[in-house]
Design a protein around this motif. Sequence first.
Motif, PDB file in Angstrom:
ATOM      1  N   THR A  87       1.900  -4.945   6.906  1.00 46.73           N
ATOM      2  CA  THR A  87       0.893  -6.003   6.953  1.00 46.73           C
ATOM      3  C   THR A  87       1.227  -7.048   8.011  1.00 46.73           C
ATOM      4  O   THR A  87       0.389  -7.401   8.850  1.00 46.73           O
ATOM      5  CB  THR A  87       0.774  -6.694   5.582  1.00 46.73           C
ATOM      6  N   ILE A  88       2.466  -7.561   7.986  1.00 44.73           N
ATOM      7  CA  ILE A  88       2.871  -8.605   8.932  1.00 44.73           C
ATOM      8  C   ILE A  88       2.901  -8.070  10.359  1.00 44.73           C
ATOM      9  O   ILE A  88       2.451  -8.738  11.302  1.00 44.73           O
ATOM     10  CB  ILE A  88       4.253  -9.181   8.545  1.00 44.73           C
ATOM     11  N   SER A  89       3.415  -6.858  10.524  1.00 42.94           N
ATOM     12  CA  SER A  89       3.469  -6.270  11.864  1.00 42.94           C
ATOM     13  C   SER A  89       2.070  -6.104  12.448  1.00 42.94           C
ATOM     14  O   SER A  89       1.824  -6.425  13.614  1.00 42.94           O
ATOM     15  CB  SER A  89       4.178  -4.911  11.806  1.00 42.94           C
ATOM     16  N   THR A  90       1.128  -5.609  11.631  1.00 39.63           N
ATOM     17  CA  THR A  90      -0.253  -5.422  12.086  1.00 39.63           C
ATOM     18  C   THR A  90      -0.902  -6.761  12.416  1.00 39.63           C
ATOM     19  O   THR A  90      -1.624  -6.894  13.408  1.00 39.63           O
ATOM     20  CB  THR A  90      -1.079  -4.697  11.002  1.00 39.63           C
ATOM     21  N   LEU A  91      -0.625  -7.757  11.593  1.00 37.80           N
ATOM     22  CA  LEU A  91      -1.177  -9.096  11.812  1.00 37.80           C
ATOM     23  C   LEU A  91      -0.732  -9.661  13.157  1.00 37.80           C
ATOM     24  O   LEU A  91      -1.552 -10.105  13.969  1.00 37.80           O
ATOM     25  CB  LEU A  91      -0.727 -10.031  10.687  1.00 37.80           C
ATOM     26  N   VAL A  92       0.568  -9.642  13.414  1.00 38.34           N
ATOM     27  CA  VAL A  92       1.104 -10.221  14.643  1.00 38.34           C
ATOM     28  C   VAL A  92       0.621  -9.436  15.864  1.00 38.34           C
ATOM     29  O   VAL A  92       0.308 -10.019  16.914  1.00 38.34           O
ATOM     30  CB  VAL A  92       2.646 -10.270  14.596  1.00 38.34           C
ATOM     31  N   ALA A 250      -1.040  -0.763   2.300  1.00 37.01           N
ATOM     32  CA  ALA A 250       0.421  -0.879   2.179  1.00 37.01           C
ATOM     33  C   ALA A 250       0.838  -1.209   0.751  1.00 37.01           C
ATOM     34  O   ALA A 250       1.854  -0.722   0.250  1.00 37.01           O
ATOM     35  CB  ALA A 250       0.940  -1.951   3.138  1.00 37.01           C
ATOM     36  N   ALA A 251       0.040  -2.039   0.078  1.00 35.96           N
ATOM     37  CA  ALA A 251       0.352  -2.409  -1.310  1.00 35.96           C
ATOM     38  C   ALA A 251       0.271  -1.195  -2.228  1.00 35.96           C
ATOM     39  O   ALA A 251       1.115  -1.004  -3.107  1.00 35.96           O
ATOM     40  CB  ALA A 251      -0.604  -3.499  -1.783  1.00 35.96           C
ATOM     41  N   PHE A 252      -0.733  -0.348  -2.018  1.00 32.58           N
ATOM     42  CA  PHE A 252      -0.943   0.810  -2.895  1.00 32.58           C
ATOM     43  C   PHE A 252      -0.067   2.001  -2.513  1.00 32.58           C
ATOM     44  O   PHE A 252       0.494   2.682  -3.377  1.00 32.58           O
ATOM     45  CB  PHE A 252      -2.413   1.227  -2.883  1.00 32.58           C
ATOM     46  N   LEU A 253       0.055   2.266  -1.207  1.00 31.62           N
ATOM     47  CA  LEU A 253       0.753   3.474  -0.764  1.00 31.62           C
ATOM     48  C   LEU A 253       2.235   3.259  -0.478  1.00 31.62           C
ATOM     49  O   LEU A 253       3.041   4.189  -0.602  1.00 31.62           O
ATOM     50  CB  LEU A 253       0.070   4.038   0.489  1.00 31.62           C
ATOM     51  N   LEU A 254       2.598   2.043  -0.062  1.00 34.12           N
ATOM     52  CA  LEU A 254       3.992   1.757   0.278  1.00 34.12           C
ATOM     53  C   LEU A 254       4.656   0.798  -0.703  1.00 34.12           C
ATOM     54  O   LEU A 254       5.849   0.523  -0.589  1.00 34.12           O
ATOM     55  CB  LEU A 254       4.073   1.160   1.695  1.00 34.12           C
ATOM     56  N   HIS A 255       3.862   0.263  -1.629  1.00 33.34           N
ATOM     57  CA  HIS A 255       4.350  -0.701  -2.630  1.00 33.34           C
ATOM     58  C   HIS A 255       4.958  -1.946  -1.983  1.00 33.34           C
ATOM     59  O   HIS A 255       5.951  -2.490  -2.462  1.00 33.34           O
ATOM     60  CB  HIS A 255       5.382  -0.033  -3.558  1.00 33.34           C
ATOM     61  N   GLU A 256       4.336  -2.372  -0.868  1.00 31.75           N
ATOM     62  CA  GLU A 256       4.804  -3.578  -0.195  1.00 31.75           C
ATOM     63  C   GLU A 256       4.217  -4.815  -0.879  1.00 31.75           C
ATOM     64  O   GLU A 256       3.066  -4.814  -1.299  1.00 31.75           O
ATOM     65  CB  GLU A 256       4.390  -3.573   1.284  1.00 31.75           C
ATOM     66  N   LYS A 257       5.020  -5.860  -0.955  1.00 33.70           N
ATOM     67  CA  LYS A 257       4.568  -7.121  -1.529  1.00 33.70           C
ATOM     68  C   LYS A 257       4.892  -8.257  -0.563  1.00 33.70           C
ATOM     69  O   LYS A 257       5.964  -8.283   0.038  1.00 33.70           O
ATOM     70  CB  LYS A 257       5.248  -7.376  -2.878  1.00 33.70           C
TER      71      LYS A 257
END
Length: 286
Positions: A87-92, A250-257
């Motif tokens: 998420t952060i990488s895509t945002l930046v 990312a939250a659903f498939l990678l469980h990133e928070k």
Amino acid sequence: MNPKASLILGIICISFSPILVKLADVSPIVSAFYRMTFAWIVLAPYVLFKGELSIARKDLLLALLGGVIFAADIAVWNMSLVLISATISTLVANLAPVWVGLLSYVFFRKKSGPLFWAGTFIAIAGMVILVGASNLLHLQINLGLLLALAASFLYALYILLTKGILRRINTITFMSYSMMASVLFLLVICILQGDNLLHYQPITWFYFAAMGILCQLVGWITINYAIMKLEATKVAVALLTQTVIAGILAAFLLHEKLGVKEIIGSIIVLGGIAVTFLKPKKLNNL
């Protein structure tokens, strides 16, 4: 195809890119190489069959150079994805429009309106929150963030370099030559690094193919079609939803928070980028 439906489809397709890179779990350069390779392998026969290879020498050189820059952009972004959240990488990486405005002003003296500078300031404020003010003061910035920022800069260069050529030749012809250059450039880097290019599990090959066909080919052909039919500003703002969709995936498939600081910083950065695309309303003469 309806341009709006085409745009939505394209955004969904490219939103899977950071997820697939994470799932593949291989060298980021190898992921970039196979993303471009699978896309080019599918596109090349179509271009040959249609005979859409005609291109002026100047445009060919620009397409090849654009392909190298785009390959570097994808490779650097993939390196960022290995180090920080999708998420952060895509945002930046989506800060490219800010770079385009800044570079246009510095090198071409193209003036941007107050909304652009206001949006840039807001985006920078959001970045400060993401990085942390104390870390910024002590130059302790996460390498993944720096790589994502570098990727956004490279993509801005790509936009500035290729925007003229896309007015002269069709998108498919341009993509065929630029992707060929991307494949060759990334292949050389992989060979120099001694990367494994062949021995992967079937599921990894599936991820490679999905990156190339879904994210690169289908994603960008549909987005380029939408750009031809819709107002460029609206398309650019709509593309910001890639970050939101990638975050959900990312939250659903990678469980990133994400932490509270990251969420607040991300919203501010997105808002800032959106503001740079706004145009002041012209008042009608009474």
